[in-house]
Design a protein around this motif. Sequence first.
Motif, short mmCIF file in Angstrom:
data_model
loop_
_atom_site.label_atom_id
_atom_site.label_comp_id
_atom_site.label_asym_id
_atom_site.label_seq_id
_atom_site.Cartn_x
_atom_site.Cartn_y
_atom_site.Cartn_z
N GLY A 48 0.78 -1.23 0.00
CA GLY A 48 0.00 0.00 0.00
C GLY A 48 0.81 1.28 0.00
N SER A 49 2.12 1.17 -0.11
CA SER A 49 2.96 2.36 -0.17
C SER A 49 2.80 3.04 -1.53
CB SER A 49 4.41 1.98 0.06
OG SER A 49 5.24 3.11 -0.01
N ILE A 50 2.55 4.35 -1.50
CA ILE A 50 2.23 5.10 -2.71
C ILE A 50 3.23 6.23 -2.91
CG2 ILE A 50 0.54 6.69 -3.71
CD1 ILE A 50 -1.64 4.98 -2.47
N ASN A 51 3.60 6.46 -4.16
CA ASN A 51 4.50 7.57 -4.48
C ASN A 51 4.06 8.25 -5.77
OD1 ASN A 51 6.92 7.82 -2.58
ND2 ASN A 51 6.77 5.61 -2.91
N TYR A 52 4.29 9.57 -5.81
CA TYR A 52 4.02 10.39 -6.98
C TYR A 52 5.18 11.36 -7.21
CZ TYR A 52 -0.83 9.25 -5.58
OH TYR A 52 -1.98 8.61 -5.19
N PRO A 53 5.44 11.70 -8.46
CA PRO A 53 6.37 12.79 -8.69
C PRO A 53 5.68 14.12 -8.37
CG PRO A 53 5.44 12.05 -10.76
CD PRO A 53 4.92 11.12 -9.71
N ASP A 54 6.45 15.16 -8.18
CA ASP A 54 5.88 16.46 -7.82
C ASP A 54 4.93 16.99 -8.88
OD1 ASP A 54 8.89 17.72 -6.16
OD2 ASP A 54 7.26 16.45 -5.44
N SER A 55 5.17 16.60 -10.12
CA SER A 55 4.36 17.14 -11.22
C SER A 55 2.88 16.77 -11.13
CB SER A 55 4.92 16.67 -12.56
OG SER A 55 4.92 15.25 -12.61
N VAL A 56 2.56 15.67 -10.45
CA VAL A 56 1.17 15.23 -10.36
C VAL A 56 0.66 15.17 -8.93
CG1 VAL A 56 1.47 13.89 -12.48
CG2 VAL A 56 1.59 12.75 -10.25
N LYS A 57 1.53 15.38 -7.98
CA LYS A 57 1.14 15.27 -6.57
C LYS A 57 0.01 16.26 -6.27
CE LYS A 57 4.62 14.19 -4.09
NZ LYS A 57 5.90 14.25 -3.34
N GLY A 58 -1.02 15.75 -5.61
CA GLY A 58 -2.17 16.57 -5.29
C GLY A 58 -3.23 16.58 -6.37
N ARG A 59 -2.89 16.09 -7.57
CA ARG A 59 -3.86 16.05 -8.67
C ARG A 59 -4.23 14.62 -9.06
NH1 ARG A 59 -2.66 17.87 -13.59
NH2 ARG A 59 -0.43 17.38 -13.45
N PHE A 60 -3.28 13.71 -9.00
CA PHE A 60 -3.50 12.32 -9.39
C PHE A 60 -3.54 11.44 -8.14
CE2 PHE A 60 -1.44 12.40 -13.91
CZ PHE A 60 -2.26 13.47 -14.25
N THR A 61 -4.39 10.42 -8.19
CA THR A 61 -4.50 9.47 -7.09
C THR A 61 -4.51 8.06 -7.64
OG1 THR A 61 -5.79 11.04 -5.77
CG2 THR A 61 -5.83 8.74 -5.09
#
Length: 117
Positions: free
Chosen positions: A55-68
């Motif tokens: 369940g560990s999740i990671n996003y790059p800064d470019s999509v963080k807060g917009r993509f889930t």
Amino acid sequence: QVQLVESGGGLVQAGGSLRLSCAASGRIFSINAMYWYQQAPGKQRELVASITSGGSINYPDSVKGRFTISRDNAKNTLYLQMNSLKPEDTAVYYCAATEYATGRKYWGQGTQVTVSS
């Protein structure tokens, strides 16, 4: 073998939302992590979200807060909820999965997302 089939792409206006799905089949029990990548025309494929079996999740800064990213293990399906879409999000989106034992990465065929300004 693991088979991955993406769906949910399409044309959306800037600021809109889309939800991508990735149906997994085959050796589901062998999957460790799952990923979403994007590949814009003339650019390299880039990671936009990852989720491990724990369940560990990671996003790059470019999509963080917009993509889930999320996964429904009962349905063997991975999702990518994309909000506040921008024209620069236009790309083919690929689902991928890696095996525990071998680290082999499997890919789906991709789904096109086009964001108009």
